[in-house]
Design an enzyme around this catalytic site. Structure first.
Site, PDB file in Angstrom:
ATOM      1  N   CYS A 394       0.832  -1.200   0.000  1.00 38.90           N
ATOM      2  CA  CYS A 394       0.000   0.000   0.000  1.00 38.90           C
ATOM      3  C   CYS A 394       0.876   1.263   0.000  1.00 38.90           C
ATOM      4  O   CYS A 394       1.470   1.562  -1.018  1.00 38.90           O
ATOM      5  CB  CYS A 394      -0.993  -0.040   1.157  1.00 38.90           C
ATOM      6  SG  CYS A 394      -2.477   0.919   0.794  1.00 38.90           S
ATOM      7  N   HIS A 520      -3.690  -5.139   0.480  1.00 41.58           N
ATOM      8  CA  HIS A 520      -3.101  -5.668   1.718  1.00 41.58           C
ATOM      9  C   HIS A 520      -3.157  -7.196   1.738  1.00 41.58           C
ATOM     10  O   HIS A 520      -4.115  -7.771   2.264  1.00 41.58           O
ATOM     11  CB  HIS A 520      -3.865  -5.132   2.935  1.00 41.58           C
ATOM     12  CG  HIS A 520      -3.670  -3.680   3.162  1.00 41.58           C
ATOM     13  ND1 HIS A 520      -2.760  -3.181   4.059  1.00 41.58           N
ATOM     14  CD2 HIS A 520      -4.265  -2.609   2.582  1.00 41.58           C
ATOM     15  CE1 HIS A 520      -2.806  -1.860   4.043  1.00 41.58           C
ATOM     16  NE2 HIS A 520      -3.713  -1.483   3.150  1.00 41.58           N
ATOM     17  N   GLU A 522      -1.609  -9.132   3.542  1.00 40.11           N
ATOM     18  CA  GLU A 522      -1.462  -9.658   4.917  1.00 40.11           C
ATOM     19  C   GLU A 522      -2.795 -10.028   5.560  1.00 40.11           C
ATOM     20  O   GLU A 522      -2.829 -10.825   6.485  1.00 40.11           O
ATOM     21  CB  GLU A 522      -0.697  -8.653   5.797  1.00 40.11           C
ATOM     22  CG  GLU A 522      -1.415  -7.381   6.180  1.00 40.11           C
ATOM     23  CD  GLU A 522      -1.288  -6.246   5.167  1.00 40.11           C
ATOM     24  OE1 GLU A 522      -1.007  -6.528   3.982  1.00 40.11           O
ATOM     25  OE2 GLU A 522      -1.492  -5.075   5.544  1.00 40.11           O
TER      26      GLU A 522
HETATM   27  N1  GLN Z   1      -2.071   6.683   2.767  1.00 40.60           N
HETATM   28  C1  GLN Z   1      -2.181   5.911   1.577  1.00 40.60           C
HETATM   29  C2  GLN Z   1      -3.558   6.050   0.928  1.00 40.60           C
HETATM   30  O1  GLN Z   1      -4.496   6.465   1.556  1.00 40.60           O
HETATM   31  C3  GLN Z   1      -1.833   4.455   1.829  1.00 40.60           C
HETATM   32  C4  GLN Z   1      -2.783   3.758   2.746  1.00 40.60           C
HETATM   33  C5  GLN Z   1      -2.243   2.454   3.289  1.00 40.60           C
HETATM   34  O2  GLN Z   1      -1.026   2.216   3.270  1.00 40.60           O
HETATM   35  N2  GLN Z   1      -3.105   1.610   3.810  1.00 40.60           N
HETATM   36  O3  GLN Z   1      -3.710   5.725  -0.213  1.00 40.60           O
END
Ligand code: GLN
Length: 547
Positions: A394, A520, A522
């Site tokens: 992310c 994600h 994970e």
């Molecule tokens: N801050 C980033 C976004 O909003 C990444 C979010 C994250 O890593 N879950 O896109």
């Protein structure tokens, strides 16, 4: 107004409700005990679901700072939930949903909404019965949509807390309504006093008394302890707490949380639950794969370290699912993987080589906000230019995109508009669709979305399939305006969400392992099914040979 269902005859086809409460202190591991019960019941062939009732007033943990509450876990249907739901899924392999996490905030909000709509027809709205009815409805909701043999409900907090009173009261009422179809498992602490050289049962007696004052008699007492419970102490706890000695279960400190289902099996916790709910106790849970996993976990054939680069690394629970996924993938590779926490705020060009020395790979963590961003970008630059395996999740992927723009594509000052609205090269930006959702009060792209993988990529070899689905939690995206430049330079979008034309996965050509994902992975790694991306990253790290 008060609707009471009297005791009914136990019915083998009806759902059994297991309530897990906690006494004496927080952090005793109710989530792990609940997950272990689920694992044992699933391994006996029963259908099970687990839910968590959280006594705080926030609607969900989505807005909670990781310093407050650890990781926010995201379900397939896009609910931002308590991290215990992650344990539930990792142990039982049963997916959870929005309905599996209920907070005081949700309960009150829905009762107040009903009151505003006039649904209570002028009644005085009270904690009992309106709040408790809402709680009971939500406990029973899971089994009303699909049949489960068991619904496990973990009550957050500690008995005696003011805020958990309505939940305990709901358990009291449900016990009356459900009779033998319910069982209360109470987790307590039996401390060892070194000066006296003894284990002490008094805190357990007190916490059970507190439950009795609230009208709930636990059926089974699980005692968290650092030393084995002698027979005499089990008898004493049984006598003072009105349970059978066989219902006093020892839960000794274990090196790994994954040992707990096996320990609970040895203590017959599953049998006790089945007996109390009048379910068949014959047969044994099939834990063969679980035991194989444990054996490899305890007897690895290799060991190495990887760096976890983030800004909450000092917090044990902030990257819970990532840490657990690394354990699963380590076992898959037969290796012990030491995770070295690297605080991104303290990484800079002068110390990066020293900080990453001795590591076989780095994982750059998800996150929000600007703090520590430049450190992440510096670490990624090092990994890219030193053939060090890199896995960006992310925000970790977004930082890799920014690093590449600045240092390979010559876009000085490239950034994400999350951190710099005026950047000349907004390589990460909020997409138009997302802006519309924001306007409607929604905030993030949450939950499972499909992604198509290009067949010629390393990713395809990892997933062995073209169509995947992964969970998301973010607002910003790769900015497609710059896509051609990245493709020409060999940093390829190998996973795409076709419907919305979004880049989901970036893979760098000519590097042993340099992959960033917008989602994600994970959240989907379980003991039974370690996530293929983590397995492949750990394999690449194992094979890493510094030159
Ligand atoms: N801050 C980033 C976004 O909003 C990444 C979010 C994250 O890593 N879950 O896109």
């Amino acid at each position: 107004m008060f609707s009471v269902n009297y005791h009914s005859e136990p019915d083998m086809s009806s759902t059994k409700y297991i309530f897990v409460t906690g006494g004496v202190t927080s952090s005793l591991g109710k989530g792990i005990i609940s997950s272990s019960i689920a694992k044992l019941l699933v391994a006996r062939g029963f259908t099970v679901t687990i839910q968590k009732l959280d006594p705080y007033i926030n609607i969900d943990p989505g807005t909670l700072n990781p310093y407050e509450h650890g990781e926010c876990y995201v379900t397939e249907d896009g609910a931002e939930t308590d991290l215990d739901l992650g344990h539930y899924e990792r142990f039982s392999s049963v997916p959870t949903t929005q309905a599996n996490n209920v907070t005081t905030g949700v309960v009150y909000q829905s009762v107040i909404n009903k009151e505003r709509k006039g649904e209570f027809l002028g009644e005085t709205v009270q904690v009992i019965p309106h709040i408790t009815d809402e709680i009971k409805k939500r406990i029973r909701l899971l089994a009303s949509k699909q049949h489960y043999d068991f619904v496990i409900t973990e009550i957050g907090g500690t008995v005696g807390d003011i805020e958990s009173l309505p939940f305990i009261e709901s358990v009291r009422q449900l016990r009356w309504e459900l009779g033998k179809d319910s069982v209360v498992v109470h987790l307590t602490l039996v401390p060892y006093l070194a000066a006296a050289g003894e284990l002490k049962s008094k805190p357990t007696q007190h916490s059970v008394k507190t439950m009795l004052e609230q009208g709930v008699q636990p059926d089974i007492i699980v005692c968290r302890t650092e030393k084995h419970l002698p027979e005499s102490l089990r008898n004493k706890i049984a006598l003072f707490c009105n349970v059978n000695p066989s219902s006093v279960i020892e839960c000794i400190d274990a090196e790994s949380i994954y040992e707990v289902p096996v320990l609970m099996r040895q203590e017959n916790l599953d049998i006790e639950i089945l007996r109390k709910t009048e379910m068949p106790t014959d047969g044994i849970p099939d834990l063969r794969d679980w035991e194989k996993f444990l054996y490899t976990l305890k007897n690895p054939t290799c060991s190495f370290s990887i760096g976890l680069v983030g800004k909450y690394v000092e917090l044990k629970d902030a990257y819970k699912s990532i840490n657990e996924s690394i354990i699963h993938a380590g076992v898959s590779n037969g290796c012990k993987v030491n995770v070295i926490s690297l605080h991104s705020e303290f990484i800079d060009e002068n110390n990066v080589a020293e900080k990453l020395a001795g590591l076989n790979g780095i994982l750059v963590a998800p996150g929000f906000g600007e703090r520590g961003i430049e450190g992440k970008i510096t670490a990624i630059n090092y990994a890219r230019t030193h053939n060090l395996p890199f896995f960006g999740i992310c925000l970790g992927m977004q930082c890799a995109v920014i690093e590449f723009a600045r240092n390979v594509l010559g876009m000085k000052g490239a950034h994400s508009t999350e951190f710099n609205k005026k950047t000349p090269y907004p390589v990460i930006d909020m997409m138009e669709e997302q802006k519309k959702i924001m306007g409607l009060g929604g905030t993030m792209r949450l939950g499972a979305y499909p992604c198509k993988i290009s067949k010629s990529s390393k990713l395809f070899k990892i997933y062995k399939t073209v169509n995947i689905s992964e969970r998301h939690r973010h607002r910003y995206e790769f900015n497609n305006v710059y896509l051609d430049k990245y493709i020409k330079a060999g940093f390829l979008p190998v996973g795409i969400n076709e419907k919305d034309d979004l880049v989901e996965i970036m893979e760098l050509m000519g590097h042993p392992w340099f992959i960033g994902v917008q989602f994600h992975p994970e959240y989907k790694s379980t003991v039974a099914k370690p996530h293929p991306l983590f397995v492949a990253f750990i394999k690449a790290a194992r094979e890493y040979n510094p030159v």
